[in-house]
Enzyme design. Sequence first.
Site, short mmCIF file in Angstrom:
data_model
loop_
_atom_site.label_atom_id
_atom_site.label_comp_id
_atom_site.label_asym_id
_atom_site.label_seq_id
_atom_site.Cartn_x
_atom_site.Cartn_y
_atom_site.Cartn_z
N LYS A 13 8.51 -2.03 -0.12
CA LYS A 13 9.87 -2.52 0.15
C LYS A 13 10.35 -2.06 1.53
CE LYS A 13 11.46 -0.38 -3.55
NZ LYS A 13 10.20 0.18 -4.10
N ARG A 87 19.00 -0.73 -9.00
CA ARG A 87 17.81 -0.32 -9.73
C ARG A 87 18.01 -0.37 -11.24
NH1 ARG A 87 13.59 3.18 -6.97
NH2 ARG A 87 14.63 3.17 -5.00
N ARG A 121 0.87 7.86 1.90
CA ARG A 121 2.05 7.63 2.76
C ARG A 121 2.44 8.89 3.52
NH1 ARG A 121 7.34 5.19 0.24
NH2 ARG A 121 7.06 6.91 -1.22
N ARG A 154 6.25 12.78 1.43
CA ARG A 154 7.45 12.90 0.59
C ARG A 154 7.15 13.73 -0.64
NH1 ARG A 154 10.17 7.07 -0.18
NH2 ARG A 154 10.35 7.83 -2.31
N ARG A 165 7.98 8.04 -11.68
CA ARG A 165 8.72 6.97 -10.99
C ARG A 165 8.29 5.60 -11.50
NH1 ARG A 165 7.20 8.54 -5.26
NH2 ARG A 165 8.17 6.60 -4.60
P1 AP5 Z 1 6.77 1.76 1.46
O1 AP5 Z 1 7.16 0.61 2.33
O2 AP5 Z 1 7.27 3.12 1.82
O3 AP5 Z 1 7.05 1.43 -0.09
P2 AP5 Z 1 8.41 1.38 -0.91
O4 AP5 Z 1 8.33 0.21 -1.84
O5 AP5 Z 1 9.57 1.46 0.01
O6 AP5 Z 1 8.22 2.69 -1.77
P3 AP5 Z 1 9.24 3.88 -2.11
O7 AP5 Z 1 8.41 5.02 -2.60
O8 AP5 Z 1 10.16 4.13 -0.97
O9 AP5 Z 1 10.00 3.26 -3.29
P4 AP5 Z 1 10.80 3.99 -4.35
O10 AP5 Z 1 11.55 2.86 -4.92
O11 AP5 Z 1 10.01 4.79 -5.31
O12 AP5 Z 1 11.58 5.14 -3.52
P5 AP5 Z 1 13.02 5.23 -2.86
O13 AP5 Z 1 12.91 5.96 -1.61
O14 AP5 Z 1 13.66 3.90 -2.87
O15 AP5 Z 1 5.16 1.76 1.43
C1 AP5 Z 1 4.44 2.75 0.71
C2 AP5 Z 1 3.16 3.10 1.47
O16 AP5 Z 1 2.27 1.99 1.46
C3 AP5 Z 1 3.35 3.45 2.95
O17 AP5 Z 1 2.44 4.44 3.30
C4 AP5 Z 1 3.01 2.14 3.69
O18 AP5 Z 1 2.49 2.40 4.97
C5 AP5 Z 1 1.96 1.54 2.77
N1 AP5 Z 1 2.04 0.08 2.69
C6 AP5 Z 1 3.18 -0.67 2.57
N2 AP5 Z 1 2.88 -1.97 2.47
C7 AP5 Z 1 1.51 -2.05 2.51
C8 AP5 Z 1 0.59 -3.14 2.43
N3 AP5 Z 1 1.00 -4.38 2.30
N4 AP5 Z 1 -0.74 -2.86 2.49
C9 AP5 Z 1 -1.17 -1.60 2.62
N5 AP5 Z 1 -0.36 -0.52 2.70
C10 AP5 Z 1 0.98 -0.74 2.64
O19 AP5 Z 1 13.77 6.15 -3.93
C11 AP5 Z 1 13.43 7.51 -4.08
C12 AP5 Z 1 14.23 8.16 -5.18
O20 AP5 Z 1 15.64 8.11 -4.87
C13 AP5 Z 1 14.13 7.52 -6.58
O21 AP5 Z 1 12.99 7.98 -7.28
C14 AP5 Z 1 15.44 8.01 -7.21
O22 AP5 Z 1 15.36 9.36 -7.59
C15 AP5 Z 1 16.42 7.90 -6.05
N6 AP5 Z 1 17.05 6.58 -5.99
C16 AP5 Z 1 16.81 5.62 -5.04
N7 AP5 Z 1 17.55 4.53 -5.26
C17 AP5 Z 1 18.28 4.79 -6.37
C18 AP5 Z 1 19.22 4.04 -7.12
N8 AP5 Z 1 19.55 2.77 -6.77
N9 AP5 Z 1 19.77 4.59 -8.21
C19 AP5 Z 1 19.44 5.86 -8.59
N10 AP5 Z 1 18.55 6.64 -7.93
C20 AP5 Z 1 17.97 6.10 -6.84
MG MG Z 2 11.08 2.89 0.36
#
Ligand code: AP5
Ligand code: MG
Length: 207
Positions: A13, A87, A121, A154, A165
């Site tokens: 994402k 979410r 990552r 991270r 997660r």
């Molecule tokens: P990346 O682009 O970083 O993936 P992502 O989908 O953004 O993954 P996240 O881990 O950020 O998602 P998440 O939803 O778990 O975490 P968030 O920070 O939102 O890509 C991942 C890796 O793959 C990278 O190394 C990239 O280089 C590689 N890659 C990407 N695309 C690729 C491809 N096509 N091919 C090959 N490699 C690729 O949330 C973190 C925490 O915050 C949650 O667990 C929760 O505790 C809290 N939180 C966040 N939002 C909320 C909410 N709305 N409500 C309550 N708590 C929340």
């Molecule tokens: Mg992300």
Amino acid sequence: MNIILLGKPGVGKGTIAKLLQKDYGFVQLSAGDLIRTEIKSKSAIGKKIEPIVASGKLIADEITLLLVKKALTKLKKKNIIFDGYPREIKQAKMLENFAKVDLVINLEAQDKKIINRLSGRRICPKCGAIYHIKNQPPKKEGICDKDKTKLIHRNDDKPSVIKERLKVHKTQTKPLINYYLKKSQLKKVDANDNPKNILKRVLQLLK
Ligand code: AP5
Ligand code: MG
């Protein structure tokens, strides 16, 4: 135009949101980045949510709402990509009270790819740039191309937290797919490919 990017943790994402922000006039609003900034600031809220994020669970709706609303005010009337928000159905209903949603894109990839993406990552703690040790390595190992900051792993990218997660996604976030399908707002995108090809598919939907 406002878009929501849905998808499992690590599906890409943030990577796609940043590409859309770089060249296509969108601004990324990442709930995860807002949350990590709050934790880094060591505010009372930051201290309260730090252990919850480290465990892989979702933080309280009121806190995310506060952070998202504050960020949105600063962005005024730009084209927003909501990354990681909403979410849960409850959050989706809350969002409808203060922002219009034009399209919801669900990025879909196999679990084994997702786990590989998350475990390799690295992120820049200063500018938020996203790298992968094999798929998207920085020019110099362990160093951000943009600002030369040392990259970090991270702390919610540990195998046990990744498992949690993914579980949280299945029970709390996945129901959003049907929610937005019923509203005829959802499009699915195959995200098993490289980011360039995924971006092409997303742009096709935006036309
Ligand atoms: P990346 O682009 O970083 O993936 P992502 O989908 O953004 O993954 P996240 O881990 O950020 O998602 P998440 O939803 O778990 O975490 P968030 O920070 O939102 O890509 C991942 C890796 O793959 C990278 O190394 C990239 O280089 C590689 N890659 C990407 N695309 C690729 C491809 N096509 N091919 C090959 N490699 C690729 O949330 C973190 C925490 O915050 C949650 O667990 C929760 O505790 C809290 N939180 C966040 N939002 C909320 C909410 N709305 N409500 C309550 N708590 C929340
Ligand atoms: Mg992300």
